[in-house]
Design an enzyme around this catalytic site. Sequence first.
Site, PDB file in Angstrom:
ATOM      1  N   SER A 139       9.122   5.839  -3.432  1.00  0.00           N
ATOM      2  CA  SER A 139       9.013   4.875  -2.341  1.00  0.00           C
ATOM      3  C   SER A 139       7.883   5.321  -1.428  1.00  0.00           C
ATOM      4  O   SER A 139       7.670   6.531  -1.238  1.00  0.00           O
ATOM      5  CB  SER A 139      10.326   4.874  -1.541  1.00  0.00           C
ATOM      6  N   GLY A 187       0.813  -1.214   0.000  1.00  0.00           N
ATOM      7  CA  GLY A 187       0.000   0.000   0.000  1.00  0.00           C
ATOM      8  C   GLY A 187       0.843   1.259   0.000  1.00  0.00           C
ATOM      9  O   GLY A 187       2.029   1.218  -0.331  1.00  0.00           O
ATOM     10  N   GLN A 193       8.237  -8.983   7.910  1.00  0.00           N
ATOM     11  CA  GLN A 193       9.421  -8.508   7.187  1.00  0.00           C
ATOM     12  C   GLN A 193      10.026  -7.237   7.791  1.00  0.00           C
ATOM     13  O   GLN A 193      11.003  -6.723   7.280  1.00  0.00           O
ATOM     14  CB  GLN A 193       9.120  -8.312   5.694  1.00  0.00           C
ATOM     15  N   ARG A 225       7.973   5.193   1.574  1.00  0.00           N
ATOM     16  CA  ARG A 225       8.596   5.837   2.747  1.00  0.00           C
ATOM     17  C   ARG A 225       8.871   7.317   2.519  1.00  0.00           C
ATOM     18  O   ARG A 225       9.117   8.034   3.488  1.00  0.00           O
ATOM     19  CB  ARG A 225       9.909   5.136   3.094  1.00  0.00           C
ATOM     20  N   GLY A 268       9.248  -4.155  -8.360  1.00  0.00           N
ATOM     21  CA  GLY A 268      10.063  -2.995  -8.734  1.00  0.00           C
ATOM     22  C   GLY A 268      11.534  -3.237  -8.441  1.00  0.00           C
ATOM     23  O   GLY A 268      11.893  -3.817  -7.414  1.00  0.00           O
ATOM     24  N   GLY A 305       5.305   4.389  -8.942  1.00  0.00           N
ATOM     25  CA  GLY A 305       6.109   3.175  -9.119  1.00  0.00           C
ATOM     26  C   GLY A 305       5.193   1.952  -9.160  1.00  0.00           C
ATOM     27  O   GLY A 305       5.307   1.089 -10.046  1.00  0.00           O
ATOM     28  N   HIS A 306       4.257   1.885  -8.213  1.00  0.00           N
ATOM     29  CA  HIS A 306       3.298   0.765  -8.193  1.00  0.00           C
ATOM     30  C   HIS A 306       2.421   0.800  -9.445  1.00  0.00           C
ATOM     31  O   HIS A 306       2.117  -0.241 -10.037  1.00  0.00           O
ATOM     32  CB  HIS A 306       2.388   0.853  -6.958  1.00  0.00           C
ATOM     33  N   ASP A 332      13.818  -2.317  -5.137  1.00  0.00           N
ATOM     34  CA  ASP A 332      14.192  -3.362  -4.176  1.00  0.00           C
ATOM     35  C   ASP A 332      14.946  -4.443  -4.947  1.00  0.00           C
ATOM     36  O   ASP A 332      14.433  -5.546  -5.160  1.00  0.00           O
ATOM     37  CB  ASP A 332      12.929  -3.924  -3.512  1.00  0.00           C
TER      38      ASP A 332
HETATM   39  O1  PAF Z   1       8.010  -4.796  -1.993  1.00  0.00           O
HETATM   40  C1  PAF Z   1       7.053  -4.821  -1.183  1.00  0.00           C
HETATM   41  O2  PAF Z   1       6.208  -3.936  -1.131  1.00  0.00           O
HETATM   42  C2  PAF Z   1       6.944  -5.984  -0.217  1.00  0.00           C
HETATM   43  O3  PAF Z   1       8.197  -6.408   0.206  1.00  0.00           O
HETATM   44  C3  PAF Z   1       6.114  -7.159  -0.790  1.00  0.00           C
HETATM   45  C4  PAF Z   1       6.801  -7.790  -1.975  1.00  0.00           C
HETATM   46  C5  PAF Z   1       4.738  -6.675  -1.159  1.00  0.00           C
HETATM   47  C6  PAF Z   1       5.961  -8.239   0.286  1.00  0.00           C
HETATM   48  O4  PAF Z   1       5.335  -7.755   1.428  1.00  0.00           O
END
Ligand code: PAF
Length: 280
Positions: free
Chosen positions: A185, A31, A61, A187, A147, A36-37, A150
């Site tokens: 990002s 979210g 994570q 963030r 993307g 980028g998304h 990462d």
């Molecule tokens: O890249 C991300 O946003 C996260 O690491 C992912 C791949 C959705 C897994 O939670």
Amino acid sequence: MKVISYKSELLEEVSILKKNQKVTGFVPTMGALHQGHISLIKCCNKECDYTIVSIFVNPTQFNDPNDYKKYPRILDTDLELLKKVKVDILFTPTLEEMYPEQDNRDFDLGELDKVMEGAHRPGHFRGVCLIVSKLFEMVQPTKAYFGEKDFQQVAVIKHLTRLMNYPVEIIPCPIIRENDGLAMSSRNMLLTKDHRQNAPLIAKTLFEATEKSKTQSVQETKDWVVRTINDNPFLQVEYFEIVDETSLKAISNWDNTSNKRGCIAVFAGNVRLIDNIRFN
Ligand code: PAF
């Protein structure tokens, strides 16, 4: 766009798609969506019959509980943005849906999680593998889009896919940048005004480093990048490595490999930003 929160409902939809032999594309996200998304979704739309997007902030994570707590959650804004592209299903599961019980699985990632993000965020890639494996098993996509910001995550997910024999093609998509070069990002929205103003120095330095690399050694280039960014009072480099793109092993000489990538993590205040660039 159908918004689904329950695994059982998603599985019903997926079984219909499978029966109809649809090419299903999947874009997993946490979210706080940005362009980028959207570029991943557009790429998915081009190559697939059906686009499934997930939004789930995955606790396993985050090695830092505070980072998990402050991660932006703005579902209403995300829904508005998603209305502008073709999304067939948006999967927004709850924590209980994804982790009905503790999941103790571990994944042999070889050396891939011993360096860079893996070394600085212990357990991070195990958490990524946990959630991505669960999502792949539910969504059963033909293709999945990630993307390249990462970069290490893409390498880890390709490895996971081979390890678990998932019949899914992993499609890496290029980094999308703001006009001033900052890699997009989720963030970025957590940055203070001062940190946001200074953060583009990260990308600028990476681009300049590819020029420097024509006349400087690997070590000189690395030192120059770290020095240049650390000279800015708002930024602090956590690591900068130049690695082989497949093994992610650090190189010491430009001739070590033909596929080289410079990967960086930088603290801008208490927000951790990552970026990377290809060296020719
Ligand atoms: O890249 C991300 O946003 C996260 O690491 C992912 C791949 C959705 C897994 O939670």
